[in-house]
Structures are given as structure tokens and as C-alpha cells.
Design an enzyme around this catalytic site. Structure first.
Site, PDB file in Angstrom:
ATOM      1  N   GLU A  32       6.011  -5.669  -4.214  1.00 15.58           N
ATOM      2  CA  GLU A  32       7.011  -5.017  -5.061  1.00 15.58           C
ATOM      3  C   GLU A  32       7.426  -3.677  -4.451  1.00 15.58           C
ATOM      4  O   GLU A  32       6.587  -2.939  -3.927  1.00 15.58           O
ATOM      5  CB  GLU A  32       6.405  -4.817  -6.443  1.00 15.58           C
ATOM      6  CG  GLU A  32       7.325  -5.100  -7.587  1.00 15.58           C
ATOM      7  CD  GLU A  32       7.819  -6.539  -7.684  1.00 15.58           C
ATOM      8  OE1 GLU A  32       8.879  -6.847  -7.088  1.00 15.58           O
ATOM      9  OE2 GLU A  32       7.172  -7.358  -8.352  1.00 15.58           O
ATOM     10  N   HIS A  33       8.730  -3.398  -4.500  1.00 16.15           N
ATOM     11  CA  HIS A  33       9.312  -2.176  -3.921  1.00 16.15           C
ATOM     12  C   HIS A  33       9.050  -2.102  -2.409  1.00 16.15           C
ATOM     13  O   HIS A  33       9.001  -0.999  -1.838  1.00 16.15           O
ATOM     14  CB  HIS A  33       8.801  -0.918  -4.642  1.00 16.15           C
ATOM     15  CG  HIS A  33       9.348  -0.811  -6.038  1.00 16.15           C
ATOM     16  ND1 HIS A  33      10.565  -0.255  -6.312  1.00 16.15           N
ATOM     17  CD2 HIS A  33       8.852  -1.248  -7.223  1.00 16.15           C
ATOM     18  CE1 HIS A  33      10.793  -0.329  -7.617  1.00 16.15           C
ATOM     19  NE2 HIS A  33       9.772  -0.945  -8.184  1.00 16.15           N
ATOM     20  N   THR A  34       8.854  -3.231  -1.817  1.00 14.82           N
ATOM     21  CA  THR A  34       8.679  -3.282  -0.366  1.00 14.82           C
ATOM     22  C   THR A  34       9.989  -3.661   0.324  1.00 14.82           C
ATOM     23  O   THR A  34      10.175  -3.370   1.499  1.00 14.82           O
ATOM     24  CB  THR A  34       7.616  -4.329   0.011  1.00 14.82           C
ATOM     25  OG1 THR A  34       7.933  -5.541  -0.683  1.00 14.82           O
ATOM     26  CG2 THR A  34       6.224  -3.892  -0.388  1.00 14.82           C
ATOM     27  N   SER A 121      15.918 -10.440 -12.664  1.00 13.99           N
ATOM     28  CA  SER A 121      17.126 -10.423 -11.839  1.00 13.99           C
ATOM     29  C   SER A 121      18.324 -11.138 -12.430  1.00 13.99           C
ATOM     30  O   SER A 121      18.966 -11.946 -11.754  1.00 13.99           O
ATOM     31  CB  SER A 121      16.837 -11.015 -10.466  1.00 13.99           C
ATOM     32  OG  SER A 121      15.896 -10.260  -9.827  1.00 13.99           O
ATOM     33  N   ASP A 167      16.200  -9.892  -4.605  1.00 15.30           N
ATOM     34  CA  ASP A 167      16.692 -10.655  -5.763  1.00 15.30           C
ATOM     35  C   ASP A 167      17.828 -11.595  -5.367  1.00 15.30           C
ATOM     36  O   ASP A 167      17.842 -12.776  -5.730  1.00 15.30           O
ATOM     37  CB  ASP A 167      17.187  -9.690  -6.853  1.00 15.30           C
ATOM     38  CG  ASP A 167      16.114  -8.706  -7.268  1.00 15.30           C
ATOM     39  OD1 ASP A 167      14.952  -8.876  -6.853  1.00 15.30           O
ATOM     40  OD2 ASP A 167      16.444  -7.766  -8.010  1.00 15.30           O
ATOM     41  N   TYR A 217      14.812   4.218 -10.152  1.00 13.64           N
ATOM     42  CA  TYR A 217      14.678   3.297  -9.018  1.00 13.64           C
ATOM     43  C   TYR A 217      15.236   3.948  -7.745  1.00 13.64           C
ATOM     44  O   TYR A 217      14.583   3.973  -6.703  1.00 13.64           O
ATOM     45  CB  TYR A 217      15.435   2.001  -9.334  1.00 13.64           C
ATOM     46  CG  TYR A 217      15.378   0.965  -8.231  1.00 13.64           C
ATOM     47  CD1 TYR A 217      14.411  -0.031  -8.255  1.00 13.64           C
ATOM     48  CD2 TYR A 217      16.276   0.980  -7.164  1.00 13.64           C
ATOM     49  CE1 TYR A 217      14.339  -0.988  -7.241  1.00 13.64           C
ATOM     50  CE2 TYR A 217      16.210   0.045  -6.153  1.00 13.64           C
ATOM     51  CZ  TYR A 217      15.246  -0.939  -6.203  1.00 13.64           C
ATOM     52  OH  TYR A 217      15.183  -1.880  -5.191  1.00 13.64           O
TER      53      TYR A 217
HETATM   54  C1  GLA Z   1      14.452  -4.761  -8.242  1.00 10.31           C
HETATM   55  C2  GLA Z   1      15.358  -4.680  -7.013  1.00 10.31           C
HETATM   56  C3  GLA Z   1      14.714  -5.381  -5.818  1.00 10.31           C
HETATM   57  C4  GLA Z   1      13.284  -4.895  -5.589  1.00 10.31           C
HETATM   58  C5  GLA Z   1      12.491  -4.901  -6.892  1.00 10.31           C
HETATM   59  C6  GLA Z   1      11.140  -4.267  -6.742  1.00 10.31           C
HETATM   60  O1  GLA Z   1      14.330  -6.072  -8.679  1.00 10.31           O
HETATM   61  O2  GLA Z   1      16.608  -5.264  -7.270  1.00 10.31           O
HETATM   62  O3  GLA Z   1      15.505  -5.204  -4.670  1.00 10.31           O
HETATM   63  O4  GLA Z   1      13.273  -3.638  -4.996  1.00 10.31           O
HETATM   64  O5  GLA Z   1      13.175  -4.232  -7.938  1.00 10.31           O
HETATM   65  O6  GLA Z   1      10.341  -5.004  -5.874  1.00 10.31           O
END
Ligand code: GLA
Length: 381
Positions: A32-34, A121, A167, A217
Site C-alpha cells: 500500500e502507498h508503494t 477504487s 487502481d 493523500y
Molecule cells: C489509492 C490510490 C492508489 C494507491 C493506493 C494506496 O487507492 O489511488 O494509487 O496509492 O491509494 O496504495
């Protein structure tokens, strides 16, 4: 809502039949957030999706009906529409035009069952659904990579969220029964069959979504880029945090803020966790995968600070019930936890979690069993 109902609505509004397209939401097992740090992710498309019925209308205007909201809009391709949902459609069209293609006016009706603000998403599903539809309808010749990038650019330029590629990629490339191990820098990917015998994957939706999620974010992303740029001064090969190690980060500890430091530390650890989880998956070792999911949750909660009271509460209950793995999924600030649960514990866990959550927060959490499905496609009449 059934596809038939969306088609009937199209006919009643515009007097003819249109073509039908769909694109799904996603889960992410770990990582996540990678994505915006050039790292890896492990998403899969799910059985909750956005659907649109669409047809060229011979003009230069778009007429759209958002069925779930019972709202209509009409706009040209030159001026940004006011309605939030229209911006997604407008953005996708404009990103295609920027890439040298001709997009003309059309009529459309859309609806979906991806819960909004749940970290599954819904917005990528909408972008990919329209991207796939417009591309197919006008024969524009974009491949799925370009469609995913077009959706991401829509978020950046028309919605204001500086998201990564996960996503939109999952929505465009999903494959039934498989997760996607995606290298977010090179966009190389591999399908990883996922059918953990003896376990179930389930999402628990806190049904809370925090308002400032998109600015928070973007702030996380800035922290990561800032940390990477400091490391780069000493290690020119470090383009993104993906290339950095914890030792490199330590070298710049006095140059970056404590906040940027801890965010970057989480990301570097999370990229490693994903690699470890993938190795465990190859060996069918779901207990290790689950352990990594808990570690991710702790990192997202304490270091990346994208969890919230409701998510931490559900995560704790999972732990108390002996659930194999549990963590906040997606961007955070509300939405779902994803849980890897042994068959035998499933019913007890769901009962305990839903009752305790309702008692504490006075809302019923929603429960979604995860079914992994195909990505964007045209539906036959
Ligand atoms: C959201 C963003 C993705 C991703 C996630 C965290 O869904 O749209 O690109 O960064 O957060 O993993």
C-alpha cells in the site's frame, strides 16, 4: 442494479440502444502507498464494477445520466464541467484528445455497485469503464496500458488526486481468479493465481470516509518525494523510494522533517513486505502472508497515519478472533479492512466484528466476500 435496467434507461432517454461496457473495482492484498514510489503492488479486480451504456450522438457534446444519483449533465469538450462525476468523463475524453485522438460527442448512462469512498477504487472503475468504452466505440487504438495511464492522468489533472497507477491498472488488467503482481515503475506484471484453500478473503467496510482524504493523500506523496530527493544527493541512482534502503534514509535523518522520515520509512519497509509476502504466497504459506498484512496495518496506522479509529477497531477485533491477516486497504482515511480468515473462524469473526462495531459506532459495517474477476470489457447484447 441490473445491466438490463441501465440499457432500458438509455433507450428511454435517448430513443435507441447503446453498447454496454464495464470495468471493476479492486482489492489489494498487500503493498500500500508503494505504487507512486515505483514499488510493487498485488491487486485484483473484483465482482463490483461500474457499467455504462453509450452511443455517439453526432454532435460535439456529451449528454450523461448518472443513474445511481438520478442526475443529468450536458457538457462540451472545451469547458470543464461543474459536477464532480462529469469531471471524470470529461477528463478521460480530454486525456485521449491530448494523446492525439479524435473524440466526438456521445450519449451515456452509467451506474455501478462499487461502494464510494470504501478504498475499492470506484473512481478508477469509472475512468476505466469510460476509457475502454470510448476507445472501443471510436476505434482509437489505445492498449490497456495507455487506458490505465489515461485514467490516472484524469485523477491528476481533473480530480486533483496525485494517485499511483495501481487502481486503474487493476481495473484494466484484472483476470478472474488471479492477483496481479505489478512493478509500478516498469509496468511489468505477472498474474498470480489466488485461491487460498482453507481460507477466505473478506472486506469489512467501516462506512466512514474522511473528507480531507485527497489532500492528505497528496501530502503523503510529497513527503515521499522529498525524502527521495534528499537521498538522491548522496545516491544519484535513487530516483524514487523504490531504489532506497533504510540505511540510505538514515543518512539524511537530519535533513528531512521527522514526518517525511517516518513516511519514507514505512514505504521502504512496505516494499520489502510485499516481496516477503509474494515469496510466502508461492509456498502456499498463508500464515506468513497474514503476518505481513498485520505489519502493514501497524505501519499504515502508526507511521503513515492513514488509518482511523474505526479501522483500527476492526483490525483489533480480527486479531482477537485469531484471523490470519487483517489491515486497512487502499488509500485509507476510512473505507475497508481486508481480512484473510480461516474457513472455521469465518462466521464467528463476522458476527463478532459486526456486532461490536455496531455497538461502538452505531453503524453497521458492510461485509463483502471477495470474488476476483476480469477487468474492463464490452458486454454482449
Ligand atoms: C489509492 C490510490 C492508489 C494507491 C493506493 C494506496 O487507492 O489511488 O494509487 O496509492 O491509494 O496504495
Amino acid at each position: 442494479m441490473e445491466v438490463k435496467t441501465i440499457r432500458e434507461k438509455f433507450k428511454s432517454l435517448y430513443g435507441s440502444d447503446g453498447a454496454t461496457y464495464t470495468s471493476p473495482g479492486r482489492i489489494n492484498l498487500i503493498g500500500e502507498h508503494t505504487d507512486y514510489n515505483g514499488g510493487f503492488v498485488l491487486p485484483g479486480a473484483i465482482d463490483k464494477a461500474m457499467y455504462c451504456v453509450i452511443k455517439p450522438n453526432g454532435s460535439d457534446r456529451i449528454r450523461a445520466y448518472a443513474m445511481d444519483l438520478s442526475e443529468t449533465d450536458e457538457f462540451g469538450l472545451d469547458d470543464i464541467p461543474v459536477k464532480q462525476w462529469s469531471k471524470y468523463i470529461f477528463g478521460v475524453c480530454n486525456e485521449m484528445i491530448k494523446r492525439g485522438k479524435k473524440v466526438e460527442g456521445f450519449d451515456c448512462v452509467f451506474a455501478g455497485d462499487v461502494p464510494l469512498g470504501a478504498g475499492m477504487s470506484s473512481s478508477a472503475a469509472l475512468e476505466s469503464c469510460f476509457g475502454f468504452a470510448i476507445n472501443d466505440m471510436y476505434g482509437l487504438g489505445f492498449d490497456r496500458f495507455e487506458l490505465a495511464l489515461t485514467g490516472q492522468a484524469t485523477e491528476h489533472n481533473y480530480v486533483g488526486v496525485k494517485c499511483g497507477i495501481m487502481d486503474q491498472f487493476a481495473s484494466c488488467f484484472g483476470k478472474e481468479g488471479s492477483l496481479i503482481r505489478l512493478d509500478c515503475r516498469s509496468l511489468e506484471y505477472e498474474y498470480v493465481p489466488f485461491d487460498p484453500a482453507g481460507y477466505r478473503l473478506v472486506l469489512l467496510n467501516t462506512c466512514v470516509a474522511h473528507e480531507l482524504a485527497s489532500s492528505a493523500y497528496n501530502k503523503r506523496r510529497e513527503s515521499c518525494e522529498n525524502a527521495a530527493s534528499h537521498i538522491r544527493k548522496y545516491h544519484p541512482e535513487v530516483e524514487l523510494l523504490r531504489d532506497a534502503t533504510l540505511d540510505m534514509l538514515k543518512e539524511v535523518a537530519n535533513e528531512v522533517s521527522a514526518e517525511d522520515y517516518i513516511r519514507a520509512e514505512f514505504v521502504i519497509e512496505e516494499i520489502q513486505r510485499l516481496q516477503d509476502a509474494c515469496k510466502a504466497l508461492e509456498q502456499g504459506d498463508y500464515e506468513t502472508v497474514g503476518k505481513k498484512m498485520y505489519e502493514t496495518h501497524i505501519g499504515l496506522s502508526r507511521k503513515y497515519e492513514v488509518s482511523c479509529e474505526e479501522l483500527d477497531f476492526l483490525n483489533n477485533i480480527a486479531r482477537e478472533c485469531g484471523v490470519t491477516g487483517s489491515r486497512v486497504m487502499g488509500g485509507g482515511f476510512g473505507g475497508c479492512t481486508i481480512n484473510l480468515v480461516k474457513d472455521g473462524l469465518y462466521d464467528g469473526f463476522i458476527k463478532r466484528a459486526t456486532e461490536a462495531y455496531e455497538q461502538k459506532f452505531k453503524i453497521k459495517p458492510k461485509v463483502y466476500g471477495v470474488v476476483i474477476r476480469d477487468g474492463a470489457r464490452k458486454l454482449q447484447e
